[in-house]
Scaffold this motif. Structure first.
Motif, PDB file in Angstrom:
ATOM      1  N   LEU A 286      61.332 -38.947 -36.917  1.00 28.93           N
ATOM      2  CA  LEU A 286      61.127 -37.618 -36.072  1.00 28.93           C
ATOM      3  C   LEU A 286      59.785 -37.475 -35.643  1.00 28.93           C
ATOM      4  CD1 LEU A 286      63.248 -34.936 -37.488  1.00 28.93           C
ATOM      5  CD2 LEU A 286      63.936 -36.361 -35.521  1.00 28.93           C
ATOM      6  N   SER A 287      59.213 -37.168 -34.615  1.00 27.75           N
ATOM      7  CA  SER A 287      57.780 -36.731 -34.199  1.00 27.75           C
ATOM      8  C   SER A 287      57.338 -35.395 -34.702  1.00 27.75           C
ATOM      9  CB  SER A 287      57.561 -36.979 -32.680  1.00 27.75           C
ATOM     10  OG  SER A 287      58.191 -35.965 -32.103  1.00 27.75           O
ATOM     11  N   SER A 288      56.422 -35.208 -34.941  1.00 29.48           N
ATOM     12  CA  SER A 288      55.816 -33.873 -34.850  1.00 29.48           C
ATOM     13  C   SER A 288      56.494 -32.640 -34.244  1.00 29.48           C
ATOM     14  CB  SER A 288      54.405 -33.709 -35.006  1.00 29.48           C
ATOM     15  OG  SER A 288      53.768 -34.435 -36.372  1.00 29.48           O
ATOM     16  N   ASN A 289      56.114 -33.115 -33.045  1.00 26.20           N
ATOM     17  CA  ASN A 289      56.710 -32.186 -31.768  1.00 26.20           C
ATOM     18  C   ASN A 289      58.172 -31.894 -31.807  1.00 26.20           C
ATOM     19  OD1 ASN A 289      54.167 -32.036 -30.714  1.00 26.20           O
ATOM     20  ND2 ASN A 289      54.523 -33.706 -29.150  1.00 26.20           N
ATOM     21  N   THR A 290      58.937 -32.646 -32.081  1.00 24.34           N
ATOM     22  CA  THR A 290      60.473 -32.804 -32.283  1.00 24.34           C
ATOM     23  C   THR A 290      60.800 -31.832 -33.492  1.00 24.34           C
ATOM     24  OG1 THR A 290      60.998 -35.027 -31.342  1.00 24.34           O
ATOM     25  CG2 THR A 290      62.607 -34.034 -32.781  1.00 24.34           C
ATOM     26  N   ILE A 291      60.060 -31.789 -34.569  1.00 22.70           N
ATOM     27  CA  ILE A 291      60.184 -31.100 -35.816  1.00 22.70           C
ATOM     28  C   ILE A 291      60.010 -29.526 -35.358  1.00 22.70           C
ATOM     29  CG2 ILE A 291      59.420 -30.308 -38.165  1.00 22.70           C
ATOM     30  CD1 ILE A 291      59.248 -33.528 -38.537  1.00 22.70           C
ATOM     31  N   VAL A 292      58.613 -29.498 -34.603  1.00 23.57           N
ATOM     32  CA  VAL A 292      58.474 -28.066 -34.328  1.00 23.57           C
ATOM     33  C   VAL A 292      59.467 -27.674 -33.364  1.00 23.57           C
ATOM     34  CG1 VAL A 292      56.845 -26.808 -32.907  1.00 23.57           C
ATOM     35  CG2 VAL A 292      55.827 -28.426 -34.575  1.00 23.57           C
ATOM     36  N   LYS A 293      60.076 -28.236 -32.252  1.00 27.44           N
ATOM     37  CA  LYS A 293      60.917 -27.979 -31.518  1.00 27.44           C
ATOM     38  C   LYS A 293      62.335 -27.580 -32.097  1.00 27.44           C
ATOM     39  CE  LYS A 293      63.486 -30.577 -28.773  1.00 27.44           C
ATOM     40  NZ  LYS A 293      63.915 -31.657 -27.727  1.00 27.44           N
ATOM     41  N   TYR A 294      62.677 -28.375 -33.035  1.00 26.43           N
ATOM     42  CA  TYR A 294      63.872 -28.042 -33.898  1.00 26.43           C
ATOM     43  C   TYR A 294      63.610 -26.804 -34.651  1.00 26.43           C
ATOM     44  CZ  TYR A 294      65.821 -32.567 -32.625  1.00 26.43           C
ATOM     45  OH  TYR A 294      66.538 -33.697 -32.141  1.00 26.43           O
ATOM     46  N   ARG A 295      62.442 -26.686 -35.331  1.00 24.51           N
ATOM     47  CA  ARG A 295      62.337 -25.273 -35.826  1.00 24.51           C
ATOM     48  C   ARG A 295      62.451 -24.125 -34.863  1.00 24.51           C
ATOM     49  NH1 ARG A 295      57.601 -27.386 -38.545  1.00 24.51           N
ATOM     50  NH2 ARG A 295      56.350 -25.952 -37.171  1.00 24.51           N
TER      51      ARG A 295
END
Length: 96
Positions: free
Chosen positions: A57-66
């Motif tokens: 996962l990318s950092s952006n994806t992790i933020v979006k999922y959060r």
């Protein structure tokens, strides 16, 4: 010659005592480790870097999922923690 044999026997006895003590200590450590593994109170967490490495996962994806609630998290200061059992459940629930 008999003195030399006695010294060898004493050395062997000393060695056996050391090995026996070492074996007992290793058994003790092994049983404590097994007890700790059996405890249900131990909770394991992923951090952002763990999710990136383990799942690509990318950092952006992790933020979006959060932000969208896909990833349940706990925040400790500036650190985001993701309970491993909850991540495992999400993966199981989304198996195809």
């Amino acid at each position: 010659m008999e003195k030399n044999n006695n010294e060898k026997l004493e050395s062997m006895d000393t060695f056996k005592k050391l090995i026996t003590a070492l074996d007992a200590k290793l058994d003790s450590i092994d049983s404590r480790l097994k007890q700790q593994q059996g405890r249900k109170g131990i909770v394991k967490y992923y951090r952002n870097e763990d999710l990136k490495r383990a799942f690509g996962l990318s950092s952006n994806t992790i933020v979006k999922y959060r932000l969208t609630g896909v990833l349940p998290f706990t925040k400790l200061g500036d650190i985001f923690l993701y309970e491993a059992s909850k991540i495992d459940k999400i993966l199981r629930d989304n198996e195809c």
